[in-house]
Scaffold this motif. Structure first.
Motif, PDB file in Angstrom:
ATOM      1  N   ALA A  28      12.854   1.530  29.582  1.00 47.96           N
ATOM      2  CA  ALA A  28      12.686   0.830  30.863  1.00 47.96           C
ATOM      3  C   ALA A  28      11.703  -0.324  30.735  1.00 47.96           C
ATOM      4  N   LEU A  29      10.639  -0.139  29.955  1.00 45.59           N
ATOM      5  CA  LEU A  29       9.684  -1.215  29.750  1.00 45.59           C
ATOM      6  C   LEU A  29      10.341  -2.394  29.038  1.00 45.59           C
ATOM      7  N   ARG A  30      11.160  -2.116  28.041  1.00 52.22           N
ATOM      8  CA  ARG A  30      11.859  -3.205  27.334  1.00 52.22           C
ATOM      9  C   ARG A  30      12.800  -3.939  28.276  1.00 52.22           C
ATOM     10  N   ARG A  31      13.533  -3.205  29.099  1.00 58.40           N
ATOM     11  CA  ARG A  31      14.458  -3.860  30.045  1.00 58.40           C
ATOM     12  C   ARG A  31      13.701  -4.782  31.001  1.00 58.40           C
ATOM     13  N   ASP A  44       7.504  -1.778  21.284  1.00 62.24           N
ATOM     14  CA  ASP A  44       7.631  -0.452  20.675  1.00 62.24           C
ATOM     15  C   ASP A  44       6.529   0.446  21.206  1.00 62.24           C
ATOM     16  N   VAL A  45       6.902   1.697  21.486  1.00 64.90           N
ATOM     17  CA  VAL A  45       5.938   2.721  21.880  1.00 64.90           C
ATOM     18  C   VAL A  45       5.940   3.798  20.811  1.00 64.90           C
ATOM     19  N   VAL A  46       4.767   4.071  20.238  1.00 62.28           N
ATOM     20  CA  VAL A  46       4.652   5.100  19.202  1.00 62.28           C
ATOM     21  C   VAL A  46       3.838   6.266  19.754  1.00 62.28           C
ATOM     22  N   LEU A 191      -9.539   4.404  36.014  1.00 64.58           N
ATOM     23  CA  LEU A 191      -8.890   3.965  37.248  1.00 64.58           C
ATOM     24  C   LEU A 191      -8.817   5.103  38.252  1.00 64.58           C
ATOM     25  N   ALA A 192      -8.518   6.304  37.766  1.00 70.78           N
ATOM     26  CA  ALA A 192      -8.425   7.452  38.672  1.00 70.78           C
ATOM     27  C   ALA A 192      -9.745   7.706  39.377  1.00 70.78           C
ATOM     28  N   LEU A 193     -10.841   7.684  38.634  1.00 73.76           N
ATOM     29  CA  LEU A 193     -12.158   7.938  39.228  1.00 73.76           C
ATOM     30  C   LEU A 193     -12.589   6.811  40.156  1.00 73.76           C
ATOM     31  N   ALA A 194     -12.011   5.613  39.973  1.00 75.48           N
ATOM     32  CA  ALA A 194     -12.336   4.479  40.850  1.00 75.48           C
ATOM     33  C   ALA A 194     -11.479   4.476  42.115  1.00 75.48           C
ATOM     34  N   GLY A 195     -10.600   5.472  42.270  1.00 74.14           N
ATOM     35  CA  GLY A 195      -9.781   5.565  43.480  1.00 74.14           C
ATOM     36  C   GLY A 195      -8.524   4.734  43.453  1.00 74.14           C
ATOM     37  N   ALA A 196      -7.956   4.494  42.256  1.00 72.37           N
ATOM     38  CA  ALA A 196      -6.724   3.701  42.154  1.00 72.37           C
ATOM     39  C   ALA A 196      -5.604   4.350  42.950  1.00 72.37           C
ATOM     40  N   ARG A 197      -4.795   3.511  43.594  1.00 73.04           N
ATOM     41  CA  ARG A 197      -3.697   4.054  44.390  1.00 73.04           C
ATOM     42  C   ARG A 197      -2.536   4.528  43.525  1.00 73.04           C
ATOM     43  N   THR A 198      -2.548   4.161  42.241  1.00 75.25           N
ATOM     44  CA  THR A 198      -1.563   4.690  41.311  1.00 75.25           C
ATOM     45  C   THR A 198      -2.187   4.816  39.928  1.00 75.25           C
ATOM     46  N   THR A 199      -1.813   5.876  39.234  1.00 78.86           N
ATOM     47  CA  THR A 199      -2.176   6.010  37.824  1.00 78.86           C
ATOM     48  C   THR A 199      -0.909   6.126  36.983  1.00 78.86           C
ATOM     49  N   ASP A 200       0.201   5.682  37.551  1.00 82.71           N
ATOM     50  CA  ASP A 200       1.468   5.636  36.813  1.00 82.71           C
ATOM     51  C   ASP A 200       1.366   4.506  35.797  1.00 82.71           C
ATOM     52  N   ARG A 201       1.382   4.839  34.529  1.00 80.19           N
ATOM     53  CA  ARG A 201       1.097   3.839  33.499  1.00 80.19           C
ATOM     54  C   ARG A 201       2.219   2.821  33.322  1.00 80.19           C
ATOM     55  N   ASP A 202       3.455   3.182  33.633  1.00 81.28           N
ATOM     56  CA  ASP A 202       4.557   2.234  33.464  1.00 81.28           C
ATOM     57  C   ASP A 202       4.383   0.980  34.328  1.00 81.28           C
ATOM     58  N   PRO A 203       4.218   1.106  35.659  1.00 82.50           N
ATOM     59  CA  PRO A 203       4.014  -0.119  36.449  1.00 82.50           C
ATOM     60  C   PRO A 203       2.704  -0.828  36.130  1.00 82.50           C
ATOM     61  N   LEU A 204       1.679  -0.084  35.743  1.00 86.27           N
ATOM     62  CA  LEU A 204       0.415  -0.720  35.376  1.00 86.27           C
ATOM     63  C   LEU A 204       0.596  -1.580  34.129  1.00 86.27           C
TER      64      LEU A 204
END
Length: 305
Positions: A28-31, A44-46, A191-204
């Motif tokens: 999905a990241l490549r697309r 590439d993701v290893v 980011l989580a401890l700073a109150g981020a509204r998302t920790t989903d790494r793909d969109p980040l």
């Protein structure tokens, strides 16, 4: 469905062993990022590596094209300035490097790590909904809420740029979901401890890479001029170091103390010293940059990305 051999079941179980930290979706990241006419040419993701910068530099030496991206789910020997070592739990952050071959005068290449800082900080602010700042020359800061387990101003990321082949490899490391007891040093955050509204790494990750592409394209269009590309002003506007009294620890045990008053056209930090001199300091000239009022604890060698 054909039963999987035990070794494959174990491999899949390991990949999904921590459901709060799912793996990145490489396809999905490549697309989303690798497309005709875009800066990004390969991704590439290893599962794990020592250092994405080291690995991508080797690929550059073998002829990798500009725009290659290497991401690791776990990085055991990530390097920062002066070869400081850093590591984090698997899938707890974003650990990646990109390869760029700037077509601008080489005297402007020193702006690349600062450009990466601006691109990363702005992307995180917009996508994660948190206040970000830049600590010169290569750190990403957030301010966590007072009720957080890591309250106050904390470092959540770092940047390392290294020459490789005909270009530059830029490594970026970001703490995303680290808990308070997983933080590597007392000044770190996530980011989580700073109150981020998302920790989903793909969109980040997509947001950071798209922001980096925009800033890099504009900088190249301006022939690397940091003023014409708005890079110098934008970096200064988001730089938490400016306006503070700092002590630059230099090689050989000497130091320089003054108020950080500007970022000059070469990306250097300008210090106004007590004797009235404005002294520029380059990133390659310092060992540490610390608050002027804080004494360095004995044995302190806080890691950087």
């Amino acid at each position: 469905m054909t039963p999987q051999p035990p070794e494959n079941r174990d491999k899949d179980a390991g990949r999904w062993s921590d459901l709060s930290r799912p793996p990145l979706n490489a396809a999905a990241l490549r697309r989303a990022l690798v497309r005709p006419g875009a800066l990004w040419t390969a991704l590439d993701v290893v599962p794990a590596t020592g250092s994405t910068n080291t690995d991508l530099a080797a690929r550059a030496a073998e002829g990798a094209a500009e725009g290659a991206i290497l991401v690791a789910e776990e990085q055991s020997s990530g390097r920062g300035r002066l070869d400081r070592v850093w590591s984090a739990p698997p899938r707890s952050g974003l650990f990646f490097s990109v390869y760029l071959t700037p077509r601008v005068p080489v005297e402007h290449w020193g702006w690349l790590p600062l450009l990466a800082g601006v691109a990363t900080a702005t992307a995180l602010s917009q996508t994660a909904g948190i206040d970000t700042a830049l600590k010169w020359p290569n750190d990403i800061l957030v301010t966590a809420p007072e009720d957080s387990a890591a309250a106050g101003e904390r470092k959540v990321g770092g940047i390392l740029a290294e020459r490789a082949g005909p270009g530059v490899v830029i490594g970026i490391g970001l703490n995303v979901s680290l808990t308070a007891d997983e933080l590597p040093v007392p000044t770190a955050g996530s980011l989580a401890l700073a109150g981020a509204r998302t920790t989903d790494r793909d969109p980040l990750l997509r947001a950071v890479l798209r922001s980096l592409e925009r800033w890099y394209t504009d900088w190249q269009s301006a022939d690397g001029d940091p003023a014409a590309s708005r890079l110098q002003d934008t970096y200064a506007a988001g730089c938490a170091t400016l306006g503070r009294s700092v002590r630059a620890e230099l090689p050989g045990g000497t130091d320089l103390t003054g108020e950080a008053v500007a970022i000059d056209s070469d990306g250097r930090l300008v210090l106004a010293t007590a004797n009235g001199v404005q002294q520029p300091v380059g990133a390659g000239d310092i060992v540490h940059l610390r608050p002027a009022t804080r004494q360095r604890p004995e044995g302190d060698d806080s890691p950087e990305r």
